[in-house]
Design a protein around this motif. Structure first.
Motif, PDB file in Angstrom:
ATOM      1  N   TRP A  10      -4.323  -5.049  -2.984  1.00  9.15           N
ATOM      2  CA  TRP A  10      -5.791  -5.026  -2.961  1.00  9.15           C
ATOM      3  C   TRP A  10      -6.269  -6.365  -3.484  1.00  9.15           C
ATOM      4  O   TRP A  10      -5.879  -6.810  -4.548  1.00  9.15           O
ATOM      5  CB  TRP A  10      -6.346  -3.912  -3.839  1.00  9.15           C
ATOM      6  CG  TRP A  10      -7.830  -3.838  -3.708  1.00  9.15           C
ATOM      7  CD1 TRP A  10      -8.525  -3.085  -2.815  1.00  9.15           C
ATOM      8  CD2 TRP A  10      -8.802  -4.583  -4.445  1.00  9.15           C
ATOM      9  NE1 TRP A  10      -9.872  -3.305  -2.958  1.00  9.15           N
ATOM     10  CE2 TRP A  10     -10.081  -4.219  -3.954  1.00  9.15           C
ATOM     11  CE3 TRP A  10      -8.746  -5.521  -5.463  1.00  9.15           C
ATOM     12  CZ2 TRP A  10     -11.272  -4.750  -4.446  1.00  9.15           C
ATOM     13  CZ3 TRP A  10      -9.923  -6.064  -5.960  1.00  9.15           C
ATOM     14  CH2 TRP A  10     -11.167  -5.675  -5.455  1.00  9.15           C
ATOM     15  N   THR A  50      -5.845   4.316  14.401  1.00  9.56           N
ATOM     16  CA  THR A  50      -6.720   3.346  13.755  1.00  9.56           C
ATOM     17  C   THR A  50      -6.600   1.921  14.277  1.00  9.56           C
ATOM     18  O   THR A  50      -7.504   1.112  14.073  1.00  9.56           O
ATOM     19  CB  THR A  50      -6.438   3.310  12.244  1.00  9.56           C
ATOM     20  OG1 THR A  50      -5.102   2.818  12.023  1.00  9.56           O
ATOM     21  CG2 THR A  50      -6.589   4.695  11.628  1.00  9.56           C
ATOM     22  N   LYS A  83      -7.690  12.227   6.915  1.00  6.22           N
ATOM     23  CA  LYS A  83      -8.372  11.484   5.857  1.00  6.22           C
ATOM     24  C   LYS A  83      -7.863  10.040   5.768  1.00  6.22           C
ATOM     25  O   LYS A  83      -8.658   9.100   5.597  1.00  6.22           O
ATOM     26  CB  LYS A  83      -8.193  12.197   4.515  1.00  6.22           C
ATOM     27  CG  LYS A  83      -8.925  13.528   4.425  1.00  6.22           C
ATOM     28  CD  LYS A  83      -8.700  14.193   3.077  1.00  6.22           C
ATOM     29  CE  LYS A  83      -9.454  15.523   2.981  1.00  6.22           C
ATOM     30  NZ  LYS A  83      -9.211  16.209   1.682  1.00  6.22           N
ATOM     31  N   VAL A  84      -6.563   9.864   5.880  1.00  6.10           N
ATOM     32  CA  VAL A  84      -6.007   8.514   5.832  1.00  6.10           C
ATOM     33  C   VAL A  84      -6.524   7.690   7.008  1.00  6.10           C
ATOM     34  O   VAL A  84      -6.911   6.530   6.860  1.00  6.10           O
ATOM     35  CB  VAL A  84      -4.468   8.559   5.820  1.00  6.10           C
ATOM     36  CG1 VAL A  84      -3.883   7.162   5.935  1.00  6.10           C
ATOM     37  CG2 VAL A  84      -3.964   9.243   4.551  1.00  6.10           C
ATOM     38  N   SER A  85      -6.569   8.302   8.183  1.00  3.92           N
ATOM     39  CA  SER A  85      -7.046   7.594   9.373  1.00  3.92           C
ATOM     40  C   SER A  85      -8.511   7.209   9.238  1.00  3.92           C
ATOM     41  O   SER A  85      -8.925   6.116   9.668  1.00  3.92           O
ATOM     42  CB  SER A  85      -6.839   8.458  10.621  1.00  3.92           C
ATOM     43  OG  SER A  85      -5.468   8.698  10.852  1.00  3.92           O
ATOM     44  N   ALA A  86      -9.310   8.085   8.640  1.00 10.99           N
ATOM     45  CA  ALA A  86     -10.729   7.775   8.450  1.00 10.99           C
ATOM     46  C   ALA A  86     -10.896   6.545   7.565  1.00 10.99           C
ATOM     47  O   ALA A  86     -11.725   5.666   7.848  1.00 10.99           O
ATOM     48  CB  ALA A  86     -11.446   8.971   7.847  1.00 10.99           C
ATOM     49  N   GLU A  87     -10.110   6.458   6.495  1.00  7.09           N
ATOM     50  CA  GLU A  87     -10.211   5.300   5.612  1.00  7.09           C
ATOM     51  C   GLU A  87      -9.730   4.025   6.303  1.00  7.09           C
ATOM     52  O   GLU A  87     -10.359   2.967   6.185  1.00  7.09           O
ATOM     53  CB  GLU A  87      -9.404   5.541   4.341  1.00  7.09           C
ATOM     54  CG  GLU A  87     -10.020   6.577   3.414  1.00  7.09           C
ATOM     55  CD  GLU A  87      -9.370   6.590   2.048  1.00  7.09           C
ATOM     56  OE1 GLU A  87      -8.606   5.643   1.736  1.00  7.09           O
ATOM     57  OE2 GLU A  87      -9.626   7.531   1.282  1.00  7.09           O
ATOM     58  N   LEU A  88      -8.625   4.128   7.036  1.00 14.46           N
ATOM     59  CA  LEU A  88      -8.088   2.931   7.676  1.00 14.46           C
ATOM     60  C   LEU A  88      -8.943   2.468   8.853  1.00 14.46           C
ATOM     61  O   LEU A  88      -8.953   1.275   9.181  1.00 14.46           O
ATOM     62  CB  LEU A  88      -6.642   3.157   8.110  1.00 14.46           C
ATOM     63  CG  LEU A  88      -5.607   2.654   7.086  1.00 14.46           C
ATOM     64  CD1 LEU A  88      -5.745   3.397   5.765  1.00 14.46           C
ATOM     65  CD2 LEU A  88      -4.199   2.762   7.625  1.00 14.46           C
ATOM     66  N   THR A  89      -9.678   3.384   9.449  1.00 14.38           N
ATOM     67  CA  THR A  89     -10.633   2.978  10.479  1.00 14.38           C
ATOM     68  C   THR A  89     -11.694   2.063   9.883  1.00 14.38           C
ATOM     69  O   THR A  89     -12.109   1.076  10.501  1.00 14.38           O
ATOM     70  CB  THR A  89     -11.287   4.219  11.120  1.00 14.38           C
ATOM     71  OG1 THR A  89     -10.264   4.991  11.781  1.00 14.38           O
ATOM     72  CG2 THR A  89     -12.350   3.825  12.135  1.00 14.38           C
ATOM     73  N   GLN A  90     -12.106   2.364   8.661  1.00 13.33           N
ATOM     74  CA  GLN A  90     -13.061   1.496   7.969  1.00 13.33           C
ATOM     75  C   GLN A  90     -12.438   0.139   7.647  1.00 13.33           C
ATOM     76  O   GLN A  90     -13.102  -0.902   7.730  1.00 13.33           O
ATOM     77  CB  GLN A  90     -13.540   2.172   6.685  1.00 13.33           C
ATOM     78  CG  GLN A  90     -14.335   3.447   6.910  1.00 13.33           C
ATOM     79  CD  GLN A  90     -14.748   4.093   5.598  1.00 13.33           C
ATOM     80  OE1 GLN A  90     -15.289   3.439   4.714  1.00 13.33           O
ATOM     81  NE2 GLN A  90     -14.486   5.378   5.462  1.00 13.33           N
ATOM     82  N   VAL A  91     -11.164   0.150   7.257  1.00  8.39           N
ATOM     83  CA  VAL A  91     -10.468  -1.104   6.984  1.00  8.39           C
ATOM     84  C   VAL A  91     -10.422  -1.966   8.244  1.00  8.39           C
ATOM     85  O   VAL A  91     -10.685  -3.178   8.203  1.00  8.39           O
ATOM     86  CB  VAL A  91      -9.036  -0.829   6.469  1.00  8.39           C
ATOM     87  CG1 VAL A  91      -8.232  -2.131   6.377  1.00  8.39           C
ATOM     88  CG2 VAL A  91      -9.070  -0.145   5.112  1.00  8.39           C
ATOM     89  N   GLU A 110       0.844  -1.192   0.000  1.00  3.31           N
ATOM     90  CA  GLU A 110       0.000   0.000   0.000  1.00  3.31           C
ATOM     91  C   GLU A 110       0.880   1.244   0.000  1.00  3.31           C
ATOM     92  O   GLU A 110       2.071   1.185   0.307  1.00  3.31           O
ATOM     93  CB  GLU A 110      -0.930   0.011   1.223  1.00  3.31           C
ATOM     94  CG  GLU A 110      -1.819  -1.223   1.337  1.00  3.31           C
ATOM     95  CD  GLU A 110      -2.725  -1.415   0.138  1.00  3.31           C
ATOM     96  OE1 GLU A 110      -3.219  -0.397  -0.413  1.00  3.31           O
ATOM     97  OE2 GLU A 110      -2.934  -2.566  -0.268  1.00  3.31           O
TER      98      GLU A 110
END
Length: 279
Positions: free
Chosen positions: A263, A84, A46-54, A23
């Motif tokens: 991915w 995260t 923003k990166v943390s928000a996406e990785l929280t979803q991951v 990644e």
């Protein structure tokens, strides 16, 4: 003793969980982003928000693959990991030549100097300035793998110097190796050179090879003992056969422990070569 070295410390390999092997989580403003502004990925929120979803979906570990002095920011990687819960492996090493100016130190340093710099990233901690200035201030965040890259042309003498420094670091510290190959080009040549230099091929991952549709080439490559990385499932155009899936169908039965994923659909099995074999 084997373990995985993350930016927040060493963890047992059993703790890795679902791992994304390639990644680009943080790319700081740097030489690569001057020519490619869309490469910039430096907003921690923003990166943390996406990785929280991951993390919520079951992901636990990610390997960031931006090596030394071309956009790496280990302090931001550490902050994202803290926020995260995603365990992040940061790299040392060197990327493709196009991501560095012609005057860059990569062209001036000897094999020994490159080796000592890479080892310091693994053992002592990554410079918080990422080697952008005359002072080096090492952080507590250490590199957990080492990267190199080759392009479309045959491996050059300069790249061979990088190979030697990377293998020196790998042999000295036990840190695993991850490579960039342009659409799988020269993947076999990479494996052969690593073997010649004394690298442990079971701790080498060659990336992007699923963009190469030659199944016999994949089999020859996998027979060397290296791991390959399939990370292009999303790249195939609509109406075009997805060769990432096709290759998985043909290769997994014979090489079940040698295919890692960037991915990839959640059900795809992956080995975990990001294990450091010893301290």
């Amino acid at each position: 003793m084997s373990f995985i070295r993350t930016v927040l410390g060493d963890i047992p390999s059993a703790q890795a969980g679902i791992t994304y092997a390639h990644e680009h989580l943080i790319i700081e403003e740097s030489f690569p982003t001057l020519a490619n502004p869309d490469f910039r990925l430096n907003d921690v929120d923003k990166v943390s928000a996406e990785l929280t979803q991951v993390y919520a979906a079951g992901g636990r570990t990610m390997v960031d693959t931006m090596p030394a002095n071309c956009g790496r920011n280990v302090q931001k990687l550490a902050e994202v990991s803290r926020r995260t819960g995603i365990q992040i492996v940061a790299p040392t090493g060197i990327h493709l030549e196009q991501y560095y100016p012609l005057s860059h130190w990569r062209y001036q340093y000897s094999e020994d100097q490159l080796t000592r710099l890479f080892i310091a990233d693994v053992v002592d901690g990554i410079d918080r300035f990422d080697y952008n200035g005359p002072f080096v201030e090492r952080t507590s965040h250490k590199a957990g793998m080492i990267k190199l890259a080759t392009g479309d042309d045959p491996i050059s003498p300069h790249q061979e110097r990088i190979f030697r420094a990377v293998v020196n670091t790998h042999r000295e510290t036990g840190v695993p190796i991850l490579t960039h190959s342009n659409a799988g080009r020269h993947a076999l040549a990479q494996a052969e050179l690593f073997d010649k230099l004394g690298g442990d091929l079971s701790h080498v991952v060659i990336s992007h090879v699923d963009r190469n549709k030659d199944v016999s080439y994949h089999r020859e490559l996998l027979k060397t003992g290296v791991r390959v990385e399939f990370d292009s499932a999303f790249r195939w155009k609509k109406g075009e056969e997805n060769w990432t899936y096709r290759l998985l169908e043909m290769l997994l039965p014979d090489f079940p422990g040698q295919i890692t994923a960037g991915w990839m659909p959640p059900a795809a099995p992956t080995g975990n070569p990001m294990v450091v074999r010893r301290a």
